[in-house]
Enzyme design. Structure first.
Site, PDB file in Angstrom:
ATOM      1  N   LYS A 115       0.921  -1.320  -0.193  1.00  0.00           N
ATOM      2  CA  LYS A 115       0.036   0.243   0.068  1.00  0.00           C
ATOM      3  C   LYS A 115       0.867   1.262   0.209  1.00  0.00           C
ATOM      4  O   LYS A 115       0.763   2.165  -0.793  1.00  0.00           O
ATOM      5  CB  LYS A 115      -0.993   0.039   1.229  1.00  0.00           C
ATOM      6  CG  LYS A 115      -1.789  -1.140   1.171  1.00  0.00           C
ATOM      7  CD  LYS A 115      -3.090  -1.289   2.322  1.00  0.00           C
ATOM      8  CE  LYS A 115      -2.438  -1.373   3.656  1.00  0.00           C
ATOM      9  NZ  LYS A 115      -1.604  -2.828   3.826  1.00  0.00           N
ATOM     10  N   THR A 116       2.047   1.398   0.954  1.00  0.00           N
ATOM     11  CA  THR A 116       2.744   2.372   1.044  1.00  0.00           C
ATOM     12  C   THR A 116       3.507   2.420  -0.393  1.00  0.00           C
ATOM     13  O   THR A 116       3.995   3.800  -1.237  1.00  0.00           O
ATOM     14  CB  THR A 116       3.707   2.173   2.134  1.00  0.00           C
ATOM     15  OG1 THR A 116       3.035   1.838   3.397  1.00  0.00           O
ATOM     16  CG2 THR A 116       4.562   3.893   2.554  1.00  0.00           C
TER      17      THR A 116
ATOM     18  N   ASP B 178      -1.902   6.419   6.357  1.00  0.00           N
ATOM     19  CA  ASP B 178      -1.910   5.081   6.720  1.00  0.00           C
ATOM     20  C   ASP B 178      -2.841   4.651   7.783  1.00  0.00           C
ATOM     21  O   ASP B 178      -3.096   5.672   8.633  1.00  0.00           O
ATOM     22  CB  ASP B 178      -0.395   4.570   6.948  1.00  0.00           C
ATOM     23  CG  ASP B 178      -0.400   3.325   6.871  1.00  0.00           C
ATOM     24  OD1 ASP B 178      -1.004   2.440   6.521  1.00  0.00           O
ATOM     25  OD2 ASP B 178       0.890   2.697   7.149  1.00  0.00           O
TER      26      ASP B 178
ATOM     27  N   THR C 181      -6.169  -1.674   6.834  1.00  0.00           N
ATOM     28  CA  THR C 181      -6.178  -3.120   6.685  1.00  0.00           C
ATOM     29  C   THR C 181      -7.578  -3.780   7.068  1.00  0.00           C
ATOM     30  O   THR C 181      -7.778  -4.835   6.706  1.00  0.00           O
ATOM     31  CB  THR C 181      -5.225  -3.581   7.805  1.00  0.00           C
ATOM     32  OG1 THR C 181      -5.459  -2.883   8.975  1.00  0.00           O
ATOM     33  CG2 THR C 181      -3.974  -3.442   7.446  1.00  0.00           C
TER      34      THR C 181
ATOM     35  N   ARG D 218       6.522  -8.273   1.867  1.00  0.00           N
ATOM     36  CA  ARG D 218       7.504  -7.682   3.051  1.00  0.00           C
ATOM     37  C   ARG D 218       8.163  -8.932   3.852  1.00  0.00           C
ATOM     38  O   ARG D 218       9.373  -8.820   4.070  1.00  0.00           O
ATOM     39  CB  ARG D 218       6.717  -7.083   4.183  1.00  0.00           C
ATOM     40  CG  ARG D 218       7.550  -6.775   5.260  1.00  0.00           C
ATOM     41  CD  ARG D 218       6.791  -5.590   6.322  1.00  0.00           C
ATOM     42  NE  ARG D 218       6.767  -4.374   5.694  1.00  0.00           N
ATOM     43  CZ  ARG D 218       5.578  -3.639   5.779  1.00  0.00           C
ATOM     44  NH1 ARG D 218       4.393  -4.071   6.118  1.00  0.00           N
ATOM     45  NH2 ARG D 218       5.620  -2.423   5.363  1.00  0.00           N
TER      46      ARG D 218
HETATM   47  P1  ADP Z   1       2.081  -1.914   3.067  1.00  0.00           P
HETATM   48  O1  ADP Z   1       2.135  -0.439   3.240  1.00  0.00           O
HETATM   49  O2  ADP Z   1       0.994  -2.484   2.460  1.00  0.00           O
HETATM   50  O3  ADP Z   1       2.147  -2.411   4.726  1.00  0.00           O
HETATM   51  P2  ADP Z   1       4.453  -1.770   1.541  1.00  0.00           P
HETATM   52  O4  ADP Z   1       4.107  -0.746   0.651  1.00  0.00           O
HETATM   53  O5  ADP Z   1       5.356  -0.988   2.736  1.00  0.00           O
HETATM   54  O6  ADP Z   1       3.534  -2.650   2.291  1.00  0.00           O
HETATM   55  O7  ADP Z   1       5.451  -3.054   1.211  1.00  0.00           O
HETATM   56  C1  ADP Z   1       6.370  -3.746   2.034  1.00  0.00           C
HETATM   57  C2  ADP Z   1       7.659  -3.940   1.028  1.00  0.00           C
HETATM   58  O8  ADP Z   1       7.116  -5.043   0.206  1.00  0.00           O
HETATM   59  C3  ADP Z   1       7.984  -2.935   0.395  1.00  0.00           C
HETATM   60  O9  ADP Z   1       9.222  -2.451   0.942  1.00  0.00           O
HETATM   61  C4  ADP Z   1       8.493  -3.524  -1.084  1.00  0.00           C
HETATM   62  O10 ADP Z   1       9.935  -3.948  -1.219  1.00  0.00           O
HETATM   63  C5  ADP Z   1       7.798  -4.769  -1.241  1.00  0.00           C
HETATM   64  N1  ADP Z   1       6.599  -4.810  -1.763  1.00  0.00           N
HETATM   65  C6  ADP Z   1       5.408  -4.662  -1.717  1.00  0.00           C
HETATM   66  N2  ADP Z   1       4.751  -4.649  -2.907  1.00  0.00           N
HETATM   67  C7  ADP Z   1       5.443  -5.059  -3.834  1.00  0.00           C
HETATM   68  C8  ADP Z   1       5.271  -5.577  -5.209  1.00  0.00           C
HETATM   69  N3  ADP Z   1       4.133  -5.377  -5.662  1.00  0.00           N
HETATM   70  N4  ADP Z   1       6.392  -5.677  -5.885  1.00  0.00           N
HETATM   71  C9  ADP Z   1       7.617  -5.851  -5.368  1.00  0.00           C
HETATM   72  N5  ADP Z   1       7.944  -5.514  -3.970  1.00  0.00           N
HETATM   73  C10 ADP Z   1       6.850  -5.175  -3.363  1.00  0.00           C
END
Ligand code: ADP
Length: 346
Positions: A67-68, A112, A161, A220
């Site tokens: 998401k981030t 977030d 979430t 992650r």
């Molecule tokens: P969320 O905000 O949903 O908790 P993040 O965007 O922080 O998740 O993602 C966590 C890590 O996973 C990121 O640092 C990235 O390296 C990896 N990641 C997430 N989605 C992808 C994707 N579609 N392709 C490659 N790496 C990804």
């Protein structure tokens, strides 16, 4: 407990700098989630054509799925600055008003855990999203007056979430909602392979597959397990990550072939060995494994239920046939047909 878990989908402290380096920077680099990518692509093209800020976007889905990352990609594709905050970081409506009034035209505001925004801040956000305005209240009591303050056109990217927890007036103000799902193993393999290249690692195909299958559908976790396998191989004096390194390292860290860690397994074993497979109440189960109810509920249970090892019933938690088999026990007759599929609400 959850902070130390290798399979915790939330970001841990030692993830922060590496995550930044591994984050895809463009939509083309973003692996999987084809539908969401396509939808965002259209939204971005339209906004660029209109030369205006994109509609507000809600991203929902479990932690660690990107998401981030997507919010940052949106900003870079729109060549717009991005401001990042989160629901729990905003304790008063005034905090939110201060952020909103300092945004610039076209800025992406990533919020977030938007479901944890305090109520007064949420109400202030309604007006800001719809009319790009906040009412700043000056004074107190009967003499208080609201001074309207015009805001620049920004794009709110909310992440949650728990989309179901968002009140509908807030949900309705998003022009577009994207739901991120757990990744397929083949997609996680792509994530791992890409990360290995960025980290300058040599890794064989079987090792990639081994890590992917233990990563709980979450990039992650995949990236974190990759780093632990790298550490293990390096301690062994090797710079090339083999299948055996992956197996030994992940066994050592007690992440099993299906991605269950020590806590998940102890919950499952207690459920089967001490309570005959259930049904048993969550708090009783938590006491049996010596954990807080909250930890079992938010950390182990969602994964076990989603993957069909355990099911929720009105009378309590029960182990499924898959759960029995996973801990090397024969399920009692009849259970397979009743509870072999994950609960739909998991
Ligand atoms: P969320 O905000 O949903 O908790 P993040 O965007 O922080 O998740 O993602 C966590 C890590 O996973 C990121 O640092 C990235 O390296 C990896 N990641 C997430 N989605 C992808 C994707 N579609 N392709 C490659 N790496 C990804």
């Amino acid at each position: 407990m959850s902070e130390e878990r290798l399979v915790n989908p939330q970001s841990a402290q030692d993830d922060a700098s590496v995550e930044h380096a591994l984050r895809p920077k463009t939509l083309d680099d973003f692996i999987g989630q084809h539908r969401v990518r396509e939808q965002i692509d259209v939204l971005l093209s339209a906004a660029r054509k209109r030369d205006a800020a994109a509609d507000h976007i809600l991203l929902s889905g479990p932690p660690g799925l990107g998401k981030t990352t997507l919010a940052m990609i949106l900003a870079s594709e729109m060549q717009a600055p991005i401001r990042i905050s989160s629901g729990p970081a905003i304790t008063h409506a005034g905090d939110l008003a201060a952020i909103l009034s300092s945004l610039v035209e076209g800025e992406i505001f990533f919020l977030d855990e938007i479901h944890r925004l305090p109520r007064p801040a949420e109400e202030l956000l309604y007006l800001a999203m719809e009319d790009f305005r906040v009412d700043v209240v000056v004074g107190k009591g009967p003499g208080a007056t609201a001074i309207p303050l015009q805001l620049p056109h920004f794009t709110l990217v909310g992440a949650t979430t728990r989309a179901g927890l968002l009140p509908s007036p807030l949900r309705d103000r998003f022009g577009f909602t994207a739901h991120l799902d757990f990744y397929e193993e083949s997609e996680l393999e792509e994530v791992i392979s890409r990360s290995a290249t960025l980290l300058g690692l040599t890794i064989d195909k079987l090792a990639i597959g081994e890590i992917a299958s233990r990563s709980r559908g979450t990039p992650r976790i995949a990236n974190r397990l990759l780093r632990r396998v790298r550490d293990f191989a390096q301690v062994q004096g090797s710079n090339a990550l083999s299948h055996q390194h992956a197996q030994l390292a992940l066994d050592m860290y007690e992440v099993d072939a299906k991605g269950l860690d020590r806590l998940d397994r102890s919950v499952l074993i207690a459920l089967i060995e001490r309570f005959g497979g259930g049904p048993v109440g969550l708090s009783t189960l938590a006491i049996a494994v010596g954990e807080e109810t909250e930890t079992v509920e938010s950390v182990a249970e969602p994964f076990l239920v989603r993957n069909g090892f355990m099911a929720r019933t009105p009378r309590g938690r029960i182990a499924t046939a898959l759960g029995w088999e996973h801990v090397g026990r024969t399920p009692p007759p009849g259970i397979a047909t009743l509870f072999d599929t994950p609960a739909p609400d998991a």
